[in-house]
Design a protein around this motif. Sequence first.
Motif, PDB file in Angstrom:
ATOM      1  N   GLU A   1       0.819  -1.217   0.000  1.00  0.00           N
ATOM      2  CA  GLU A   1       0.000   0.000   0.000  1.00  0.00           C
ATOM      3  C   GLU A   1       0.846   1.258   0.000  1.00  0.00           C
ATOM      4  O   GLU A   1       0.407   2.312  -0.469  1.00  0.00           O
ATOM      5  CB  GLU A   1      -0.950  -0.032   1.195  1.00  0.00           C
ATOM      6  CG  GLU A   1      -1.998  -1.134   1.075  1.00  0.00           C
ATOM      7  CD  GLU A   1      -2.934  -1.216   2.273  1.00  0.00           C
ATOM      8  OE1 GLU A   1      -2.742  -0.418   3.225  1.00  0.00           O
ATOM      9  OE2 GLU A   1      -3.841  -2.067   2.265  1.00  0.00           O
ATOM     10  N   ALA A   2       2.090   1.161   0.521  1.00  0.00           N
ATOM     11  CA  ALA A   2       2.994   2.317   0.464  1.00  0.00           C
ATOM     12  C   ALA A   2       3.425   2.594  -0.968  1.00  0.00           C
ATOM     13  O   ALA A   2       3.642   3.747  -1.349  1.00  0.00           O
ATOM     14  CB  ALA A   2       4.216   2.070   1.338  1.00  0.00           C
ATOM     15  N   GLY A   3       3.542   1.539  -1.787  1.00  0.00           N
ATOM     16  CA  GLY A   3       3.949   1.715  -3.178  1.00  0.00           C
ATOM     17  C   GLY A   3       2.784   1.967  -4.109  1.00  0.00           C
ATOM     18  O   GLY A   3       2.896   2.719  -5.084  1.00  0.00           O
ATOM     19  N   VAL A   4       1.647   1.321  -3.819  1.00  0.00           N
ATOM     20  CA  VAL A   4       0.438   1.466  -4.646  1.00  0.00           C
ATOM     21  C   VAL A   4      -0.717   1.785  -3.703  1.00  0.00           C
ATOM     22  O   VAL A   4      -1.428   0.889  -3.242  1.00  0.00           O
ATOM     23  CB  VAL A   4       0.152   0.168  -5.439  1.00  0.00           C
ATOM     24  CG1 VAL A   4      -1.012   0.386  -6.407  1.00  0.00           C
ATOM     25  CG2 VAL A   4       1.387  -0.294  -6.198  1.00  0.00           C
ATOM     26  N   PRO A   5      -0.923   3.057  -3.386  1.00  0.00           N
ATOM     27  CA  PRO A   5      -1.965   3.426  -2.414  1.00  0.00           C
ATOM     28  C   PRO A   5      -3.353   2.910  -2.799  1.00  0.00           C
ATOM     29  O   PRO A   5      -4.182   2.654  -1.920  1.00  0.00           O
ATOM     30  CB  PRO A   5      -1.915   4.959  -2.417  1.00  0.00           C
ATOM     31  CG  PRO A   5      -0.519   5.285  -2.864  1.00  0.00           C
ATOM     32  CD  PRO A   5      -0.154   4.224  -3.844  1.00  0.00           C
ATOM     33  N   GLU A   6      -3.597   2.746  -4.098  1.00  0.00           N
ATOM     34  CA  GLU A   6      -4.909   2.279  -4.545  1.00  0.00           C
ATOM     35  C   GLU A   6      -5.237   0.887  -4.010  1.00  0.00           C
ATOM     36  O   GLU A   6      -6.407   0.496  -3.933  1.00  0.00           O
ATOM     37  CB  GLU A   6      -4.960   2.255  -6.076  1.00  0.00           C
ATOM     38  CG  GLU A   6      -4.932   3.627  -6.740  1.00  0.00           C
ATOM     39  CD  GLU A   6      -3.522   4.202  -6.861  1.00  0.00           C
ATOM     40  OE1 GLU A   6      -3.381   5.302  -7.419  1.00  0.00           O
ATOM     41  OE2 GLU A   6      -2.563   3.545  -6.389  1.00  0.00           O
ATOM     42  N   ALA A   7      -4.206   0.132  -3.642  1.00  0.00           N
ATOM     43  CA  ALA A   7      -4.428  -1.232  -3.148  1.00  0.00           C
ATOM     44  C   ALA A   7      -5.241  -1.246  -1.864  1.00  0.00           C
ATOM     45  O   ALA A   7      -5.892  -2.254  -1.547  1.00  0.00           O
ATOM     46  CB  ALA A   7      -3.086  -1.925  -2.927  1.00  0.00           C
ATOM     47  N   ALA A   8      -5.213  -0.154  -1.116  1.00  0.00           N
ATOM     48  CA  ALA A   8      -5.932  -0.100   0.159  1.00  0.00           C
ATOM     49  C   ALA A   8      -7.437  -0.220  -0.031  1.00  0.00           C
ATOM     50  O   ALA A   8      -8.161  -0.560   0.922  1.00  0.00           O
ATOM     51  CB  ALA A   8      -5.596   1.197   0.887  1.00  0.00           C
ATOM     52  N   ALA A   9      -7.939   0.031  -1.237  1.00  0.00           N
ATOM     53  CA  ALA A   9      -9.381  -0.018  -1.479  1.00  0.00           C
ATOM     54  C   ALA A   9      -9.880  -1.426  -1.785  1.00  0.00           C
ATOM     55  O   ALA A   9     -11.092  -1.635  -1.918  1.00  0.00           O
ATOM     56  CB  ALA A   9      -9.736   0.912  -2.647  1.00  0.00           C
ATOM     57  N   TYR A  10      -8.979  -2.389  -1.902  1.00  0.00           N
ATOM     58  CA  TYR A  10      -9.369  -3.740  -2.299  1.00  0.00           C
ATOM     59  C   TYR A  10      -9.444  -4.669  -1.088  1.00  0.00           C
ATOM     60  O   TYR A  10      -8.740  -4.468  -0.099  1.00  0.00           O
ATOM     61  CB  TYR A  10      -8.370  -4.297  -3.317  1.00  0.00           C
ATOM     62  CG  TYR A  10      -8.488  -3.624  -4.675  1.00  0.00           C
ATOM     63  CD1 TYR A  10      -9.146  -4.260  -5.727  1.00  0.00           C
ATOM     64  CD2 TYR A  10      -7.963  -2.352  -4.890  1.00  0.00           C
ATOM     65  CE1 TYR A  10      -9.259  -3.645  -6.963  1.00  0.00           C
ATOM     66  CE2 TYR A  10      -8.074  -1.734  -6.120  1.00  0.00           C
ATOM     67  CZ  TYR A  10      -8.721  -2.382  -7.155  1.00  0.00           C
ATOM     68  OH  TYR A  10      -8.846  -1.769  -8.373  1.00  0.00           O
ATOM     69  N   ASP A  11     -10.298  -5.683  -1.201  1.00  0.00           N
ATOM     70  CA  ASP A  11     -10.481  -6.586  -0.064  1.00  0.00           C
ATOM     71  C   ASP A  11      -9.301  -7.555   0.054  1.00  0.00           C
ATOM     72  O   ASP A  11      -8.489  -7.707  -0.857  1.00  0.00           O
ATOM     73  CB  ASP A  11     -11.803  -7.339  -0.156  1.00  0.00           C
ATOM     74  CG  ASP A  11     -11.895  -8.269  -1.367  1.00  0.00           C
ATOM     75  OD1 ASP A  11     -10.894  -8.939  -1.701  1.00  0.00           O
ATOM     76  OD2 ASP A  11     -12.970  -8.323  -1.993  1.00  0.00           O
ATOM     77  N   ARG A  12      -9.249  -8.221   1.201  1.00  0.00           N
ATOM     78  CA  ARG A  12      -8.107  -9.068   1.525  1.00  0.00           C
ATOM     79  C   ARG A  12      -7.963 -10.237   0.554  1.00  0.00           C
ATOM     80  O   ARG A  12      -6.847 -10.601   0.176  1.00  0.00           O
ATOM     81  CB  ARG A  12      -8.240  -9.578   2.958  1.00  0.00           C
ATOM     82  CG  ARG A  12      -7.084 -10.493   3.381  1.00  0.00           C
ATOM     83  CD  ARG A  12      -7.208 -10.908   4.824  1.00  0.00           C
ATOM     84  NE  ARG A  12      -6.176 -11.859   5.216  1.00  0.00           N
ATOM     85  CZ  ARG A  12      -4.939 -11.512   5.559  1.00  0.00           C
ATOM     86  NH1 ARG A  12      -4.585 -10.233   5.565  1.00  0.00           N
ATOM     87  NH2 ARG A  12      -4.051 -12.440   5.897  1.00  0.00           N
ATOM     88  N   GLU A  13      -9.058 -10.843   0.138  1.00  0.00           N
ATOM     89  CA  GLU A  13      -8.969 -11.996  -0.751  1.00  0.00           C
ATOM     90  C   GLU A  13      -8.342 -11.613  -2.081  1.00  0.00           C
ATOM     91  O   GLU A  13      -7.561 -12.380  -2.644  1.00  0.00           O
ATOM     92  CB  GLU A  13     -10.352 -12.617  -0.956  1.00  0.00           C
ATOM     93  CG  GLU A  13     -10.874 -13.367   0.252  1.00  0.00           C
ATOM     94  CD  GLU A  13      -9.905 -14.433   0.745  1.00  0.00           C
ATOM     95  OE1 GLU A  13      -9.483 -15.283  -0.079  1.00  0.00           O
ATOM     96  OE2 GLU A  13      -9.550 -14.414   1.948  1.00  0.00           O
ATOM     97  N   TYR A  14      -8.686 -10.437  -2.567  1.00  0.00           N
ATOM     98  CA  TYR A  14      -8.074  -9.983  -3.820  1.00  0.00           C
ATOM     99  C   TYR A  14      -6.579  -9.736  -3.612  1.00  0.00           C
ATOM    100  O   TYR A  14      -5.750 -10.127  -4.447  1.00  0.00           O
ATOM    101  CB  TYR A  14      -8.763  -8.715  -4.315  1.00  0.00           C
ATOM    102  CG  TYR A  14      -8.270  -8.260  -5.672  1.00  0.00           C
ATOM    103  CD1 TYR A  14      -8.662  -8.917  -6.829  1.00  0.00           C
ATOM    104  CD2 TYR A  14      -7.405  -7.181  -5.792  1.00  0.00           C
ATOM    105  CE1 TYR A  14      -8.209  -8.512  -8.077  1.00  0.00           C
ATOM    106  CE2 TYR A  14      -6.939  -6.761  -7.031  1.00  0.00           C
ATOM    107  CZ  TYR A  14      -7.356  -7.430  -8.176  1.00  0.00           C
ATOM    108  OH  TYR A  14      -6.895  -7.031  -9.408  1.00  0.00           O
ATOM    109  N   LEU A  15      -6.232  -9.100  -2.486  1.00  0.00           N
ATOM    110  CA  LEU A  15      -4.818  -8.849  -2.193  1.00  0.00           C
ATOM    111  C   LEU A  15      -4.051 -10.163  -2.097  1.00  0.00           C
ATOM    112  O   LEU A  15      -2.919 -10.271  -2.578  1.00  0.00           O
ATOM    113  CB  LEU A  15      -4.673  -8.059  -0.888  1.00  0.00           C
ATOM    114  CG  LEU A  15      -5.226  -6.635  -0.880  1.00  0.00           C
ATOM    115  CD1 LEU A  15      -4.963  -5.990   0.475  1.00  0.00           C
ATOM    116  CD2 LEU A  15      -4.610  -5.804  -1.990  1.00  0.00           C
TER     117      LEU A  15
END
Length: 487
Positions: free
Chosen positions: A339-353
Amino acid sequence: MTDTVRVRYAPSPTGYPHVGNIRTALFNWLFARHHSGKFIVRIEDTDQARYVPGAVEAILDGLCWLGMDWDEGPERDGVYGPYFQSQRLEKYRAAAEKLIESGHAYRCYCSLERLEDVRAAQTAAKQPTGYDRKCRDRCDISPAGVTPVVRFKVPLTGTTTFYDVIRGEVTFDNSLLDDFVLLKSDGFPTYHLANIVDDHEMKISHVMRAEEWLSSTPKHIQLYKAMGYEPPVYAHLPMILGPDRSKLSKRHGAVSIIEYKDQGYLPETMVNFLSLLGWSLDATTEIMNVKTVIDNFSLERISKTAAIFNIEKLDWMNGSYIRALPLDEFTDRAQPFLEAGVPEAAAYDREYLKGVLALIQERVKKLGELRDQPELTRFFFYENLEYHAVDLVGKGFTTISTRQALESSLERLLTLDSFTIDAMENSLRALAEELRLKPGQLFGCLRVAVTGQTVSPPLFQTMAVLGRERTTKRLKSAIAKTYELPE
C-alpha cells in the motif's frame, strides 16, 4: 560471581545500531537463552557530547523487532526498561573516590592544551603517545579554577594476563598502557570505570563484546583487582568484514538494523543471518529457526577468524524465508509495503490482495520491493492502464494482425465456461496455432493488453486474479487502441 548466566548488551547512543553492534547483542541474548540465564540491556550514555537524538529509541526498536527481549531493569507500568548509566552517576563517583583513597587512582589537573602539547612532542620524537603521568605523584592540591579528572594508576612494570574463551590466554605488557581516565571533569565516568562498576553490581557472569575491546581488557582486569572484584568470563567476538575482506562499511550493506527493517527484511532472516557471522551449527547448515540456534548456541563454536558479511547471501536467505511463509502471513507482512507503493491497493479486499500477492511471493527477495517497485503490482489496482498503443504490436505482427489476434482472444475468453488458468491457457494455445503464431507471440501481445507491461507475473495466473470482467474490459480497450496506429 553468580552461578547463573547473566550477560548484558551495553550500547552507546552515539549512533544508530549497525549490524556489528546488533550481532553482539544477539550473541549475548542467544547465550542467555541457551542457559536459561538473564539478558540485560544497559544504555551507556555517559558521553553526552556524542549523544545522537533518537538513537536509544532505534536501539530498543531494533531489539524488539528481532525478538530480543530483556529480563530486568527499572520497572515502569509493568514493563522493564533498560538501565541508563546517566542515572547512576553517584555510583561511579563513589567508586572513583574509593580508588583514590586506596592509592589506585589520582586526580589529574593537566589542561587539554598541555595534553595536546605532550602528544605533539611525543609524535615529533616518534615515541608512543600517552599521558606522561605528571600528576601521578604530586600533592593533591587543586589549582584555582581547575576541575580535575581522575586517572587510574597503571602498574609501571610487569604484565597483565587474562583468559578469553575464544582466544585463549592473552598477555599485555603493563609498560604499554598509560594512566587512563576514570572520571571526566564533567563528573561523568569513562567506559572503563562505568562498565566495571555496573558489571559487578549487576552480577554479569560473561562479557561478550567486539574484538576492538580486547586491548582495553587489561585495564579492566587491573580495575577489577584494585576494587576487589572478581572479573567476569571474557569472550571477544570476531570482526565482521566485507566480501573483499576490508572493514565493513555501507558499501557492503552495513547499515542500521532499522534500515534493514524498512527495506523489508524479515526479522527471522536477520536473526538467522547474524547468528552465522562468527558462529556455526555445523559445516553446511544455513537456514535454521531461532529455537535451533538457541538450542545449539555455545561459545566454543564461535570462530576466532573474521566473519564475512555478504549482502547477496542475506538477500538469498530473505527470499527463502519469504517463500516459506504461509500466504496469509505473507499478506499480513507485505500489505503495508504494497500500500505504500500502490496506495490504490488499500481499497481492495483481503482476498483480492492475497490473490495478487500469491503471484509475487516467489519473486521478491525483500518486502520493500513491493513499495519501491510499484510496477510489480500496480496494474492489478488501476482501472485504466497507461501504455503506448505501439507496445501491443509485437515481433512478426502488423497493426491489423494485432487487432485480429486481440479480437479472437476476446471472443475465446468471453465464451469460456470457466475462467480458470487451465481453461484460458488451453483455449489460447489452440488459438495461437489456428492463427499460425507462436504461443509467445500471442501471449506477449495479450500481456501488454492486460497489464500494460511487457513483463509481469505468469499471464494466465494474472488474468485469473483480474477476473473475466476486468480482463475482457482491458482487451476491448487494447483493441480500441489499435485504431490509433497506422494500418
